[in-house]
Every structure is written in C-alpha cells, then in structure tokens.
Scaffold this motif. Structure first.
Motif, mmCIF file in Angstrom:
data_model
loop_
_atom_site.group_PDB
_atom_site.id
_atom_site.type_symbol
_atom_site.label_atom_id
_atom_site.label_comp_id
_atom_site.label_asym_id
_atom_site.label_seq_id
_atom_site.Cartn_x
_atom_site.Cartn_y
_atom_site.Cartn_z
ATOM 1 N N UNK A 1 0.911 -1.253 -0.052
ATOM 2 C CA UNK A 1 -0.033 -0.098 -0.026
ATOM 3 C C UNK A 1 0.695 1.367 0.018
ATOM 4 N N UNK A 2 0.515 2.142 -1.009
ATOM 5 C CA UNK A 2 1.189 3.479 -0.969
ATOM 6 C C UNK A 2 0.658 4.593 -0.006
ATOM 7 N N UNK A 3 -0.337 4.448 0.376
ATOM 8 C CA UNK A 3 -1.250 5.529 1.016
ATOM 9 C C UNK A 3 -2.610 4.909 1.929
ATOM 10 N N UNK B 1 4.877 3.783 12.263
ATOM 11 C CA UNK B 1 5.738 4.769 12.054
ATOM 12 C C UNK B 1 5.580 5.056 10.475
ATOM 13 N N UNK B 2 4.807 6.219 10.394
ATOM 14 C CA UNK B 2 4.449 6.506 9.151
ATOM 15 C C UNK B 2 5.516 7.357 8.458
#
Length: 378
Positions: free
Chosen positions: A4-6, A24-25
């Motif tokens: 997933x990218x977002x 931790x984004x």
C-alpha cells in the motif's frame, strides 16, 4: 499494508483504530486540520499520538478564533517550536500588550513553515471571478425593539444575582442566542410560528434584496444558524421568486443532499437554496449561485468564509456578492466590528507567509537551519 502506498482515514476512525498509532509513518497529512484546533479534545490528542517522519497540515483557517488555534496546529507539525501551551499564551499576551500591538515576531517564527495561497491570487486561479462582500444593514420593527429591550433588562437582572463560573457563561451564551433570535424575527424568540414580514426588519431587507435578485434571474444561497428558520425563510422567498426553492439542514438525509445539489446546479433549477450553516457550510459545490446571504451571523469569520465558498470556488463563472445581514444598534452591529478585528488578526499573522526557503537571504536561511545545542540535547 504490504504494497500500500497510502492509507486514508477519518478523524473519527482514528479514535477507534489503535493500530494506526503503532505504525511509524513516512508522512502524515491532515486535511481540514482545523479539526485539531482545540488541543484539549480527544480528537486532537489521538492525532498527535501518531508517529511519522514528516507531517503536513492542510487548512484554509489556521486561525479560527484565537492564536491558540495556531499553537495547536504547530504542536502537531513541529512540537516544541512554539513552546508549551502556557509559554505560548504568555508570548501571545506580550504581543497583544505591546504598543502598538504587533504579531510580527510570531509571524517571523512561523512564516518559513507555511505555504499559503489565496483564491484571489490570479497566479493560482486565473479565471475565478471577483467576490464582493457587503453589509446589509437592517432596522428593528417595534415588536423586535420591545422584545430586545426586555431581554437586555432580563440579562442585567440575572447578572445582578452574582452568578459565577460556568453558570454565568451559560447565562451569557443563552442571552446572546436570544438576541440573535429576536434580530431575526420576534416570533423565532416567542415560538408562536407567526413569521409575518412586517414584524421583522430583516425580512423587510430580504424582500428588497430578493426582488432584485429575482428580477435579474440570478440564484442565491441563504445561510442561517437556526434550523427552525429554514422553513419560514424558504416560504417567504418563494413569494418573492414566484417559485419554491430548496432547504437543507441537519435533518436532511445524507442521500438527499446530493440530489438537492444536482437540482440547484441545473440552469433551470430552483432559484434559491436555504441552508443551515452547520449542515450546509462545507463540502457542497453550489456555483450556480451568484449571491450568498448570511441572514444571521455565526460570529466566526472562518466559518462564514467556508459557507461563502460553497459558491465562490473553482467552477464559478459569475462575480459573487456576499450580503451579511446586521441589525443596527444591536449586539449584531458590535460583534460585526469584532469579526472584522478577528479577520485582521489572521491577515496580520499570515500575510506574506508563502515565502519559499529557497528565496530567503543567506543570513535568514542560516538562522533558520542553525543548530540549537540545548534543544538538540548535545
């Protein structure tokens, strides 16, 4: 989340999904970031518990009511930059007490971190028409004057009983609400349901304005704070336009909202749309209207601007005229002046805040990137 990218979520969902705070984004982006303006709310605390390498806040209203709104945003973006809430409050007080009051030191501090654009900036949107804001001054009918005077005496009597704390604040808020109702129409305050035009100065002013808009075959949005006013306003406007309009308030089903917007946006659709400010002030595209009427004021310039932007937005082809109804000689006139002062606070604080880091002179840039050994813990 593999691959997933977002990840997109809502503020409400964040409070129910604890796992979001365990990651931790790389980047955390808040849209409508004024949602965390009050640091004491659970919503703001949950957002600030997120971990991320970089943080961005998107908002059209970084200062809604007070400078503390800005502190809360920066407490998310760059914790510690503006100190603790207590330290910032003292700093803000010192700026306000200066002679003359100035926010230049605060502006210089936050300016490098703010990228700002305005709809009125032709370099951003070259084809957006103009917006004109005018105050529509209204008188009071005799019935309104009598009720208003009585309400003032009632408030003075109640305050004379030396009420304190939350009880006193509740009393004042209740009185202010009653003053608003009386200024709209005496029957809103009395609750008898007889909304005769001659009993309200605002209805008389709305007739003048409505007839002019109708003669030009233009469309209008009418905002009110009160759900109970939407029906009487729609009924009155129908007599002016010769056609019925649309109504949207908190009780309107979500599925119905889209249908109402589509009907209004049609060229041959209804000529006016009455909306409660809280339900219709955001998220709607109503560019078919070239007039916006604030029948009563929310007393928050940011909220009013968001409502106005239902018409003044990308896709608008006509100039937009914003009519703000204010009863002269009443608390509405005095608070209108306070609203202007509140708007100038945001303007003074943010004006010119779109400075790019690459455009800074050497000295300013070096000051920005200089290492603070004490804060770095070295």
């Amino acid at each position: 989340l593999a691959g997933a990218d977002a990840v997109f979520t809502t503020y409400a969902m964040l409070q129910r999904q604890e796992w979001l705070k365990r990651i931790n984004w790389n980047l955390i982006v808040l849209d409508e970031a004024q949602a965390i303006k009050n640091p004491g709310t659970r919503q703001a605390r949950e957002v600030k518990d997120l971990s991320g390498r970089a943080r961005i806040a998107l908002t059209g209203t970084p200062v809604e009511n007070r400078l503390a709104d800005l502190w809360s945003l920066f407490d998310f973006i760059a914790p510690g930059l503006l100190g603790s809430a207590h330290q910032f409050k003292r700093f803000a007080c010192s700026l306000e007490k200066a002679e003359p009051p100035t926010y230049a030191p605060l502006r210089a501090l936050v300016q490098p971190y703010i990228l700002r654009r305005l709809k009125t900036d032709r370099s951003v949107i070259s084809d957006l028409p103009d917006k004109v804001e005018v105050t529509a001054w209204c008188g009071l009918s005799k019935a309104q004057g009598l009720l208003y005077g009585r309400a003032v005496k009632d408030l003075a009597s109640a305050l004379g009983e030396q009420q304190e704390g939350i009880k006193r604040r509740g009393l004042i808020l209740s009185a202010l609400m009653r003053f608003k109702q009386i200024c709209n129409h005496p029957d809103q305050a009395l609750g008898d349901g007889d909304y005769a035009e001659e009993r309200s100065g605002k209805f008389a002013r709305l007739r003048e304005l409505g007839e002019e808009i109708a003669s030009r075959q233009e469309k209008a949005l009418i905002f009110t704070q009160f759900r109970e006013m939407t029906g009487p306003l729609a009924a009155f406007l129908a007599t002016l336009f010769g056609r019925s309009g649309l109504v949207l308030h908190g009780g309107t089903p979500v599925a119905e909202r889209k249908k109402l917007v589509e009907r209004f946006q049609h060229e041959d659709g209804p000529p006016f749309f009455v909306l409660s400010l809280k339900a219709g002030g955001t998220g709607l595209n109503l560019t078919a209207a070239s007039h916006v009427v604030h029948f009563d004021r929310w007393w928050n310039p940011a909220v009013e601007s968001q409502a106005t932007d239902r018409a003044f937005r990308i896709g608008q082809k006509k100039n937009v005229v914003v009519h703000k109804f204010v009863c002269t000689g009443t608390v509405e006139e005095k608070i209108d002046a306070l609203i202007a002062a509140k708007s100038s606070l945001a303007t003074e604080l943010l004006e010119g805040a779109g400075t790019l880091l690459t455009e800074m002179d050497d000295e300013t840039l070096l000051k920005l990137v200089a290492l603070d050994l004490e804060r770095a813990g070295i």
